[in-house]
Structure formats: C-alpha cells, structure tokens
Design an enzyme around this catalytic site. Structure first.
Site, short mmCIF file in Angstrom:
data_model
loop_
_atom_site.label_atom_id
_atom_site.label_comp_id
_atom_site.label_asym_id
_atom_site.label_seq_id
_atom_site.Cartn_x
_atom_site.Cartn_y
_atom_site.Cartn_z
N ASP A 102 43.64 36.24 37.92
CA ASP A 102 43.59 37.64 38.29
C ASP A 102 43.92 37.74 39.79
OD1 ASP A 102 42.73 40.48 37.42
OD2 ASP A 102 41.35 40.11 39.07
N TYR A 149 42.82 52.15 35.98
CA TYR A 149 41.71 51.73 36.84
C TYR A 149 42.16 51.30 38.23
CZ TYR A 149 42.44 46.65 36.33
OH TYR A 149 42.94 45.38 36.39
N TYR A 232 41.80 45.97 45.40
CA TYR A 232 42.41 47.26 45.07
C TYR A 232 42.92 48.05 46.25
CZ TYR A 232 40.21 45.80 40.82
OH TYR A 232 39.84 45.05 39.75
N HIS A 292 42.50 38.70 28.87
CA HIS A 292 42.54 38.60 30.32
C HIS A 292 41.59 37.54 30.87
CE1 HIS A 292 43.61 39.95 34.28
NE2 HIS A 292 42.36 40.27 34.59
#
Length: 315
Positions: A102, A149, A232, A292
């Site tokens: 990730d 998201y 993010y 994932h």
C-alpha cells in the site's frame, strides 16, 4: 509473537519503533501502509527469519509506537524514505531488501530509484510503480469519484470528523472490512466513508479480534494525525526524483480482487507491462483470490513468493 524483539532507534530527530527477528546476514525491511502497522508483517517476519534472513519491520514516524514529526502537518514521503536510510545507517546495514505494501511501496520505490546502492531488491504489494508528486493527481486522483475515500480523506478535517464519531477499534475494523472488498469505496454526497460499513458485518476470517485489538492499541497510541497526512495529504508533493528507473530485482504481488486494480488505468498499466519501463527487472505475480491485504489474507502463499524471490538474489 514472543520471539519478535522490539526496540526504539533515534533517527533524524525522532524515535522509530523497530520490530525485529532473525540473525541472517541478509536483511529484509518491511514497510507498512494504512491502516497497517509493523504488526501487518507478523506472518512474513517469522517466515523469512526461519528462512535465514534478518527481518525488520518499523512503524513509520507518526504511526504506532514511533514519534510524530515535530510538525506532523509537514511530514512527507521524503521523511519516510529518509528515515529508512537513517535507520539502515544506524544499524550498520549497508544494503537491504525492501518489502512495501500500500503506501509503504512509495518509500521503497523512492529508495530504489535514488539510493540503488542500498537496495538489494524490492518486493511490493497492492500498488505498482509510481512516485509521489503532481503527476499522481493528473493520472489518478483527478479521475476518481469525489466520494472516493482518498479524495475525501485528502480534505483537512473531514476524516477527523468522520473517524471521531467512533472509537479507534471501530475505525480500524471498518477500514479493514471496506478495503477487503474488490470495489471502490465511494460515499454519497450526504454520507461519510465510515457510513459505508454495516455495523453487523463480521471481520474477514483471516483477521481476528485479537489482531484488531493489537492494531487498535497501536493507533490509540499514535492517533491518525500523521496517518492522514501521509499518505493522503502529501501524495501530490513532489518527491524530487526525475526520470526514475529502478534496476534492482523486483517483485510485484497483486491480488486479482484488490480494489486498487479499479483505479483508472491501473490494471492496464500492470498487465500491459508499461510498469516495466520504470522497473525493467520486475516480476509480476497475480493471486487469484487475493485482496488488498494479501499478505495477511494468504500469508503462506505470499511467504513462498517472497522467500523464493529472496533466495534467487545474492548480495
């Protein structure tokens, strides 16, 4: 997990939590994403140690048991990558294998491109080659629905308000349930991401209540302040690497049911081989049932792929 040893190492003005097992001369450093933590690599650490390697997993700065930056809102992926280099130097490790998952893939890719002398090989899961920077916005985030998201959590304060309605354990539970699916997680205009999960939905069968409690304890310690900043809110900050090329041996493991493959252009980028323009020595493995969290969902299969790859490479 008793055999895994824990310590704290001072690097670049912060203290980083380090989990470690094994004493082999070849070192494997595991780099987590979100909502993951060092513990996300528990299965892999024990397996590679038994195969003769020294396994190290860290909590990135601002995560789990590691310190936040003095100014968390200024933390970037460059801090994460530089921390890994500083940690290797502190531990007198001249060269290591990097395993990222990730958001943890980005420091691995950055170091593979900028510090090839320190990287023996790279294994990544869930995200193919790309680097933080403005192009991330142009190629991916600008083409995602506004209720997705990553778009929502990029907005300062939005995730904080969403998460703040629940305890930390419920937030982690909800994210694990959401991210285990094969579809993109998109909230309607009048909903938040946490609202996408039915409270009665059980945890995935490979993720126990005990596992959840470990995660919750670590995130209760750190909170989500840095975790929302990186990845993010720093994804589009230029990492300073131009014309990247990673020549180290590399392995990309992708679950066929990983929602990341639904990102615009992502599956074609991998399957067409375009990704090998940046990583010419890349092997790609697709896992038919993988999602994932493939390293936690299918640990034996993933461990086999990792160890087979590591054993082919001499340092």
């Amino acid at each position: 997990m008793e055999e895994i040893q824990h310590s704290h190492v001072q690097v670049r003005g912060v203290t980083i939590h380090v989990a470690e097992i094994g004493t082999g001369p070849k070192v494997v450093v595991f780099l987590h994403g979100f909502p993951e933590i060092w513990y996300s690599w528990r299965h892999q650490m024990i397996s590679v140690a038994k195969a003769g390697y020294r396994a190290i997993a860290i909590d990135f700065r601002g995560y789990g048991l590691s310190d936040h930056s003095p100014e968390p809102e200024k933390t970037t992926f460059n801090d994460f990558a530089d921390d890994v280099v500083a940690l290797l130097d502190s531990l007198s490790i001249s060269k290591a294998f990097l395993v990222g998952k990730d958001a943890g893939v980005f420091p691995a890719y950055m170091l593979g491109a900028s510090c090839p002398e320190k990287v023996a090989g790279i294994i990544t899961m869930g995200v193919p080659f790309m680097l933080p920077g403005p192009s991330m916005s142009q190629t991916i985030t600008d083409n995602l629905p506004k209720g997705f998201y990553t778009v929502r959590w990029k907005e300062p304060g939005r995730a904080e308000a969403d998460f703040g309605r629940f305890d930390v354990k419920t937030v982690i539970r909800n994210i694990y349930i959401l991210f285990s699916g094969s579809e993109l997680q998109i909230a309607a205009d009048d909903k938040e991401i946490m609202d996408l999960v039915d409270p009665s939905t059980p945890l995935p069968p490979w993720f126990s209540e005990e596992d959840l409690s470990v995660y919750a304890g670590l995130y209760e310690n750190s909170g989500f302040r840095t975790a929302l900043r990186v990845p993010y809110r720093s994804m589009e900050i230029d990492c300073g690497i131009t014309d990247p090329k990673i020549t180290a041996p590399a392995l990309l493991i992708m679950g066929e049911k990983d929602y990341i493959l639904k990102f615009p252009g992502m599956e074609d980028f991998v399957r067409s081989g375009q990704v090998k323009h940046f990583m010419p020595n890349l092997e790609i493995e697709f896992m038919a049932e993988g999602n994932h969290f493939v390293q936690e969902q299918l640990p034996e299969q993933v461990n086999h792929l990792i160890i087979s790859f590591l054993n082919k490479i001499s340092i």
